[in-house]
Design a protein around this motif. Structure first.
Motif, PDB file in Angstrom:
ATOM      1  N   LEU A   1       5.875  -7.946  -7.234  1.00  0.00           N
ATOM      2  CA  LEU A   1       6.343  -8.361  -5.908  1.00  0.00           C
ATOM      3  C   LEU A   1       5.452  -9.432  -5.299  1.00  0.00           C
ATOM      4  N   ASP A   2       4.506  -9.949  -6.083  1.00  0.00           N
ATOM      5  CA  ASP A   2       3.550 -10.979  -5.645  1.00  0.00           C
ATOM      6  C   ASP A   2       2.566 -10.493  -4.597  1.00  0.00           C
ATOM      7  N   PHE A   3       2.192  -9.222  -4.687  1.00  0.00           N
ATOM      8  CA  PHE A   3       1.184  -8.661  -3.804  1.00  0.00           C
ATOM      9  C   PHE A   3      -0.025  -8.229  -4.619  1.00  0.00           C
ATOM     10  N   SER A   4      -1.187  -8.335  -4.018  1.00  0.00           N
ATOM     11  CA  SER A   4      -2.405  -7.805  -4.620  1.00  0.00           C
ATOM     12  C   SER A   4      -3.105  -6.966  -3.555  1.00  0.00           C
ATOM     13  N   VAL A   5      -4.056  -6.162  -4.000  1.00  0.00           N
ATOM     14  CA  VAL A   5      -4.807  -5.311  -3.080  1.00  0.00           C
ATOM     15  C   VAL A   5      -6.289  -5.591  -3.254  1.00  0.00           C
ATOM     16  N   PRO A   6      -7.065  -5.428  -2.186  1.00  0.00           N
ATOM     17  CA  PRO A   6      -8.500  -5.675  -2.281  1.00  0.00           C
ATOM     18  C   PRO A   6      -9.211  -4.549  -3.035  1.00  0.00           C
ATOM     19  N   GLY A   7     -10.346  -4.859  -3.609  1.00  0.00           N
ATOM     20  CA  GLY A   7     -11.154  -3.836  -4.274  1.00  0.00           C
ATOM     21  C   GLY A   7     -10.560  -3.388  -5.591  1.00  0.00           C
ATOM     22  N   ARG A   8     -10.894  -2.173  -5.982  1.00  0.00           N
ATOM     23  CA  ARG A   8     -10.360  -1.597  -7.215  1.00  0.00           C
ATOM     24  C   ARG A   8      -8.933  -1.124  -6.938  1.00  0.00           C
ATOM     25  N   PRO A   9      -7.942  -1.749  -7.562  1.00  0.00           N
ATOM     26  CA  PRO A   9      -6.548  -1.454  -7.229  1.00  0.00           C
ATOM     27  C   PRO A   9      -6.179   0.026  -7.294  1.00  0.00           C
ATOM     28  N   SER A  10      -6.617   0.736  -8.318  1.00  0.00           N
ATOM     29  CA  SER A  10      -6.225   2.145  -8.442  1.00  0.00           C
ATOM     30  C   SER A  10      -6.750   2.974  -7.272  1.00  0.00           C
ATOM     31  N   LYS A  11      -7.964   2.706  -6.834  1.00  0.00           N
ATOM     32  CA  LYS A  11      -8.543   3.447  -5.705  1.00  0.00           C
ATOM     33  C   LYS A  11      -7.856   3.063  -4.399  1.00  0.00           C
ATOM     34  N   THR A  12      -7.612   1.788  -4.224  1.00  0.00           N
ATOM     35  CA  THR A  12      -6.954   1.312  -3.003  1.00  0.00           C
ATOM     36  C   THR A  12      -5.563   1.918  -2.869  1.00  0.00           C
ATOM     37  N   VAL A  13      -4.810   1.951  -3.962  1.00  0.00           N
ATOM     38  CA  VAL A  13      -3.462   2.518  -3.945  1.00  0.00           C
ATOM     39  C   VAL A  13      -3.525   4.020  -3.669  1.00  0.00           C
ATOM     40  N   SER A  14      -4.416   4.722  -4.349  1.00  0.00           N
ATOM     41  CA  SER A  14      -4.550   6.172  -4.136  1.00  0.00           C
ATOM     42  C   SER A  14      -4.933   6.491  -2.696  1.00  0.00           C
ATOM     43  N   ASP A  15      -5.855   5.714  -2.140  1.00  0.00           N
ATOM     44  CA  ASP A  15      -6.272   5.929  -0.756  1.00  0.00           C
ATOM     45  C   ASP A  15      -5.107   5.696   0.208  1.00  0.00           C
ATOM     46  N   ALA A  16      -4.324   4.655  -0.042  1.00  0.00           N
ATOM     47  CA  ALA A  16      -3.189   4.353   0.827  1.00  0.00           C
ATOM     48  C   ALA A  16      -2.138   5.466   0.745  1.00  0.00           C
ATOM     49  N   LEU A  17      -1.919   5.990  -0.451  1.00  0.00           N
ATOM     50  CA  LEU A  17      -0.913   7.038  -0.618  1.00  0.00           C
ATOM     51  C   LEU A  17      -1.343   8.357   0.006  1.00  0.00           C
ATOM     52  N   ARG A  18      -2.642   8.577   0.144  1.00  0.00           N
ATOM     53  CA  ARG A  18      -3.119   9.813   0.768  1.00  0.00           C
ATOM     54  C   ARG A  18      -2.531   9.959   2.166  1.00  0.00           C
ATOM     55  N   TRP A  19      -2.466   8.885   2.915  1.00  0.00           N
ATOM     56  CA  TRP A  19      -1.887   8.902   4.263  1.00  0.00           C
ATOM     57  C   TRP A  19      -0.412   9.308   4.194  1.00  0.00           C
ATOM     58  N   GLU A  20       0.318   8.718   3.245  1.00  0.00           N
ATOM     59  CA  GLU A  20       1.746   9.015   3.115  1.00  0.00           C
ATOM     60  C   GLU A  20       1.970  10.455   2.658  1.00  0.00           C
ATOM     61  N   VAL A  21       1.085  10.974   1.826  1.00  0.00           N
ATOM     62  CA  VAL A  21       1.176  12.383   1.405  1.00  0.00           C
ATOM     63  C   VAL A  21       1.036  13.286   2.628  1.00  0.00           C
TER      64      VAL A  21
END
Length: 97
Positions: free
Chosen positions: A35-55
């Motif tokens: 989708l032409d998006f990137s995330v800062p830092g280590r991607p796997s950690k950033t994604v997991s951290d973001a999903l914690r809120w949604e969980v």
């Protein structure tokens, strides 16, 4: 690529999960890239951290280590997420040519 974080990242991840069903963190990172998006830092950690809120909100459910699936999303929230993701994708298209 456009770097996203915070609410924008959470919305895109929730949107991707709602459209595709159960996914691993690696698959989510790849979907962000498509989708032409990137995330800062280590991607796997950033994604997991973001999903914690949604969980915590019940919009995403964890299903094992690094695996998530969509949860219940109220229609109004789903509409807001869809519109925000559409706007972010348009902005990314403009910035990335």
């Amino acid at each position: 690529m456009t770097t996203i974080r915070g609410t924008a990242l959470r919305y895109v991840l929730t949107y991707v999960l709602a459209r595709n069903g159960r996914m691993t963190v690696a698959e989510l990172v790849a979907a962000l890239s498509r989708l032409d998006f990137s995330v800062p830092g280590r991607p796997s950690k950033t994604v997991s951290d973001a999903l914690r809120w949604e969980v915590g909100r019940g919009r995403v459910y964890p299903r094992g280590r690094g695996v998530y699936e969509p949860g219940e999303i109220p229609r109004g929230t789903e509409y807001r997420i869809e519109k925000r993701v559409e706007a972010l994708r348009e902005q990314a298209r403009i910035l990335n040519g």
